[in-house]
Structures are given as C-alpha cells and as structure tokens.
Design a protein around this motif. Structure first.
Motif, short mmCIF file in Angstrom:
data_model
loop_
_atom_site.label_atom_id
_atom_site.label_comp_id
_atom_site.label_asym_id
_atom_site.label_seq_id
_atom_site.Cartn_x
_atom_site.Cartn_y
_atom_site.Cartn_z
N LEU A 267 27.76 -14.14 33.48
CA LEU A 267 28.80 -15.11 33.15
C LEU A 267 28.83 -16.27 34.13
CD1 LEU A 267 31.68 -12.57 32.31
CD2 LEU A 267 30.13 -13.71 30.71
N ASP A 268 28.60 -15.97 35.40
CA ASP A 268 28.63 -17.00 36.44
C ASP A 268 27.52 -16.71 37.45
OD1 ASP A 268 29.29 -19.05 38.14
OD2 ASP A 268 30.99 -17.99 39.07
N PRO A 269 26.43 -17.47 37.47
CA PRO A 269 26.24 -18.79 36.86
C PRO A 269 25.88 -18.78 35.38
CG PRO A 269 24.30 -18.17 38.08
CD PRO A 269 25.30 -17.08 38.34
N GLY A 270 25.64 -17.60 34.81
CA GLY A 270 25.39 -17.51 33.38
C GLY A 270 23.92 -17.46 33.03
N ILE A 271 23.64 -16.91 31.83
CA ILE A 271 22.26 -16.76 31.37
C ILE A 271 21.59 -18.12 31.19
CG2 ILE A 271 20.82 -15.89 29.49
CD1 ILE A 271 22.89 -13.75 28.99
N ALA A 272 22.37 -19.13 30.81
CA ALA A 272 21.81 -20.45 30.53
C ALA A 272 21.15 -21.08 31.76
CB ALA A 272 22.89 -21.37 29.98
N SER A 273 21.51 -20.59 32.95
CA SER A 273 20.94 -21.16 34.17
C SER A 273 19.61 -20.54 34.55
CB SER A 273 21.93 -20.98 35.34
OG SER A 273 22.11 -19.59 35.63
#
Length: 279
Positions: A267-273
């Motif tokens: 969630l933080d920093p998240g999979i997108a990173s």
C-alpha cells in the motif's frame, strides 16, 4: 475429496523441504549471511558508485532468488490447482446438505443433538437415525446389492453414498447424509469395513440408551478432521505465497522500499512504484 486435500498437504511438506534443500545453496555461495533478506537490505544501496565485487555479489543473490522463485512457483502450482479444484466441490456439497432441510419422510420425536460446528441445516431426529440402524444389511451386502452406476470404486468393492441411500428406502435424507459423513469425512466412498465398524458402534450406543450421542460425536469428529485438513492446506499455501513473494522481491526489485515492510509495503509505497526499482 478429503483424501486429496490430505495428499496435497503431504505433497507440500515434501516439496517445501526438497526445494529449500536444492535452491538455497545458490544464495549461500554468494558469501552473504544466514538471512537472505538481511543481506540484501545491507548490500543493495543506491548504485551510483558500486564496487565491482559488491555488484557481482548482488548479481549472485538475485540470480539465486530468481531460481528459487521459479521452483516455488511451478512446484507450488500443483498444490494450488488441487486446492482450487476442491473448494468449489466442498461448497457444492455444503449447499446440497443445506437443501436437505425438511426434505423427505421423518419419524419425528426427539433430536440427537449434533454440534452446530457440523454446519447441518437442522438437527437429526433420533427415530430417523434408529430407522437406518435397524437395517439388517451389512455394509458389504449394501455394496453387493446397491447400484454401481458405472462407479470405478463401487465396482471394486467400495461402499458409495448412492448405494447406501438406495438400500435404505424410506429413510430421512438428512439422517442418511449424516450417517455416511461419519464414514468418510467429506467423500462419497468408503471401505465397507470402516462403515460397518461405525454402524456397529452406533447400534451399541442406541441399545445402551445413549440417545444417539455416539453418532453425534462421530459426526463432529469427522467434520473437525475435514476442517483441519483444509486449514492445513491453506496454511501451507500461505507459506508458499510468502516465500515466493520474498524471492520475487529479492530477485527482481531488491531496492524497492516496500519489500522491507510487507505486506503494508503493497500500500505504501505501493505496487505501482515497483517498476522504477526493477533490475
């Protein structure tokens, strides 16, 4: 069905030890500490000015983790396939049991008192249980006289649920299901000797005026064993998922900050990173 789940559990135990034995030496060869993840957290610093020897060590760790990830993925997929095939069947069977509520003839009277843990739609009446136990046919005779319906196991001398129902005409359907469930946990086939032993135990209990307690206890024990097998399989699937995720992280994006704080890192920093840390 439950036998397949137990086989999957055993397979996962063997698989876990085998893969751990074969895959981890590649990581140890890199010359780092006992914990692969601690080593990576120490070594994987910003790559602006990296000593060639350190870079070589990083490559060895990543390669070892990738190899291990492939092994866990393809090895674990068999167990996952078994699990995914079993859960719909278990759910369908549970629904069929629920549909037996209020269906068919009943002799009425008092209840046996089965545990709510059995997840039956209603209690089973003692008189309905006694009607089944009054059947003079042995389990072996039921196998011989009951329908084979093209069943591989029935033709080889196993007692099937269909044969048990056919040889107990006029019996309450939910009581029939309950009695057979004490034979085979969560399956529709059983060895006649096992079924006969249970029937003899229930008859002795009823004769001793136990009001069906022997049957109720056997049904509860059967259900608990089934739940335990499913729980063990889910636990082992979880272990596979955790180890696979760890190796993917170390092998492909070891600098990703979220890897040090899983599962919250998703969630933080998240999979997108993740893509910006891919190696």
């Amino acid at each position: 069905m439950n036998d397949q789940i137990l086989a999957a559990v055993t397979g996962f135990l063997v698989l876990s030890n085998a893969l751990a034995f074969h895959a981890r030496p590649a990581v140890r060869f890199a010359g780092f500490g006992k914990s692969r993840q601690r080593s990576c957290q120490t070594v994987f610093q910003p790559m602006m000015a990296v000593d060639p020897s350190v870079a070589e060590g990083i490559s060895a760790i990543s390669q070892g983790a990738r190899t291990e990830a492939y092994l866990w993925f393809f090895g674990g997929s068999g167990g996952v396939g078994i699990a995914l095939a079993q859960f719909p069947k278990l759910n369908a069977r549970r629904q069929k049991i629920q549909e037996l509520s209020g269906v068919g003839p009943t002799a009425g009277g008092g209840m046996v008192g089965i545990s709510p843990i059995c997840l039956y739609p209603e209690d089973i009446r003692l008189a309905d249980l006694e009607k089944i136990l009054e059947n003079s046919m042995t389990a072996t005779e039921i196998v011989q006289e009951g329908p084979k319906t093209g069943s591989f196991f029935a033709e080889r001398g196993y007692l099937t649920y269909d044969a048990f129902v056919a040889c107990n005409p006029g019996a309450n359907p939910l009581a029939l299901r309950g009695v057979f469930d004490t034979f085979a946990t969560s399956n529709n086939i059983v060895e006649p000797s096992i079924a006969q032993a249970q029937l003899d135990t229930f008859r002795s209990g009823v004769a001793a005026k136990d009001n069906g307690k022997a049957f109720a206890n056997a049904l509860l024990s059967s259900k608990v064993k089934g739940y335990a097998a499913i729980s063990a399989l889910l636990f082992l699937l979880g272990i596979v998922a955790v180890i696979l995720a760890e190796n993917v992280y170390v092998g492909w994006f070891p600098d990703w900050p979220g890897g040090k704080n899983l599962p919250w890192g998703l969630l933080d920093p998240g999979i997108a990173s993740i893509p910006q840390y891919w190696i």
